[in-house]
Design a protein around this motif. Structure first.
Motif, PDB file in Angstrom:
ATOM      1  N   VAL A  54       0.739  -1.218   0.065  1.00  0.00           N
ATOM      2  CA  VAL A  54      -0.051  -0.072  -0.132  1.00  0.00           C
ATOM      3  C   VAL A  54       1.026   1.103   0.003  1.00  0.00           C
ATOM      4  O   VAL A  54       1.871   1.432   0.731  1.00  0.00           O
ATOM      5  N   HIS A  55       0.731   2.109  -0.891  1.00  0.00           N
ATOM      6  CA  HIS A  55       1.256   3.394  -0.820  1.00  0.00           C
ATOM      7  C   HIS A  55       0.398   4.548  -0.431  1.00  0.00           C
ATOM      8  O   HIS A  55      -0.730   4.609  -0.800  1.00  0.00           O
ATOM      9  N   VAL A  56       0.914   5.144   0.610  1.00  0.00           N
ATOM     10  CA  VAL A  56       0.079   6.277   1.008  1.00  0.00           C
ATOM     11  C   VAL A  56       0.918   7.715   0.568  1.00  0.00           C
ATOM     12  O   VAL A  56       2.017   7.839   0.924  1.00  0.00           O
ATOM     13  N   ASP A  58       0.060  12.017  -1.088  1.00  0.00           N
ATOM     14  CA  ASP A  58      -0.617  13.388  -0.643  1.00  0.00           C
ATOM     15  C   ASP A  58      -1.178  13.989  -2.281  1.00  0.00           C
ATOM     16  O   ASP A  58      -1.895  14.983  -2.361  1.00  0.00           O
ATOM     17  N   ASP A  63       1.079  10.179  -6.582  1.00  0.00           N
ATOM     18  CA  ASP A  63       1.060   9.008  -5.520  1.00  0.00           C
ATOM     19  C   ASP A  63      -0.025   7.644  -5.996  1.00  0.00           C
ATOM     20  O   ASP A  63       0.369   6.513  -6.119  1.00  0.00           O
ATOM     21  N   VAL A  64      -1.303   8.393  -5.956  1.00  0.00           N
ATOM     22  CA  VAL A  64      -2.262   7.476  -5.974  1.00  0.00           C
ATOM     23  C   VAL A  64      -2.332   6.688  -7.466  1.00  0.00           C
ATOM     24  O   VAL A  64      -2.018   5.430  -7.659  1.00  0.00           O
ATOM     25  N   ARG A  73      -2.096  -0.888  -4.165  1.00  0.00           N
ATOM     26  CA  ARG A  73      -3.299  -0.290  -3.450  1.00  0.00           C
ATOM     27  C   ARG A  73      -2.617   0.952  -3.162  1.00  0.00           C
ATOM     28  O   ARG A  73      -1.383   1.112  -2.900  1.00  0.00           O
ATOM     29  N   SER A  74      -3.426   1.807  -3.374  1.00  0.00           N
ATOM     30  CA  SER A  74      -2.971   3.399  -2.605  1.00  0.00           C
ATOM     31  C   SER A  74      -3.892   4.178  -2.057  1.00  0.00           C
ATOM     32  O   SER A  74      -5.134   4.058  -2.453  1.00  0.00           O
ATOM     33  N   GLU A  75      -3.530   5.040  -1.300  1.00  0.00           N
ATOM     34  CA  GLU A  75      -4.415   5.723  -0.398  1.00  0.00           C
ATOM     35  C   GLU A  75      -4.090   7.198  -0.563  1.00  0.00           C
ATOM     36  O   GLU A  75      -2.834   7.545  -0.286  1.00  0.00           O
ATOM     37  N   GLU A  76      -4.877   8.214  -0.613  1.00  0.00           N
ATOM     38  CA  GLU A  76      -4.520   9.612  -0.728  1.00  0.00           C
ATOM     39  C   GLU A  76      -4.718  10.064   0.782  1.00  0.00           C
ATOM     40  O   GLU A  76      -5.622   9.907   1.165  1.00  0.00           O
ATOM     41  N   LEU A  77      -3.530  10.828   1.291  1.00  0.00           N
ATOM     42  CA  LEU A  77      -3.617  11.335   2.598  1.00  0.00           C
ATOM     43  C   LEU A  77      -3.811  12.670   2.569  1.00  0.00           C
ATOM     44  O   LEU A  77      -2.704  13.500   1.725  1.00  0.00           O
TER      45      LEU A  77
END
Length: 103
Positions: A54-56, A58, A63-64, A73-77
């Protein structure tokens, strides 16, 4: 776009460098996000399958989308969450930092 040598030094100064098994910086890898190649390099060096990573980040594009392009999988912070986390870290770390200074 801070150079890897500067980021590595910041991590070292904060005693965070030992927390990382793999560090890949775009200036050293000569490839920038959102290119899937930089994400794949991290995966290869860490010996992790993309489905398990998982890459987090911004940024929705670099990023995503970049991480997803590498099969991760990627999440935007959100930036406000980063600021909140930094403030919380400082509040938690402040007593220890003060104790260290007093010694």
């Amino acid at each position: 776009r801070t150079p890897g040598r500067v980021l590595r030094r910041l991590l070292e100064d904060a005693d965070l460098l030992p927390c990382f098994d793999v560090l890949v910086f775009s200036d050293e890898a000569r490839v920038r996000k959102p290119a899937a190649a930089i994400f794949r390099r991290v995966l290869d060096e860490a010996r992790i399958d993309p489905e398990r990573a998982v890459h987090v980040g911004d940024d929705a594009v670099s990023d995503v989308a970049g991480a997803r392009g590498a099969g991760m999988r990627s999440e935007e912070l959100q930036p406000w969450a980063i600021l909140f986390a930094a403030r919380a870290f400082l509040l938690l770390a402040l007593p220890n930092l003060l104790d260290d200074e007093r010694r």
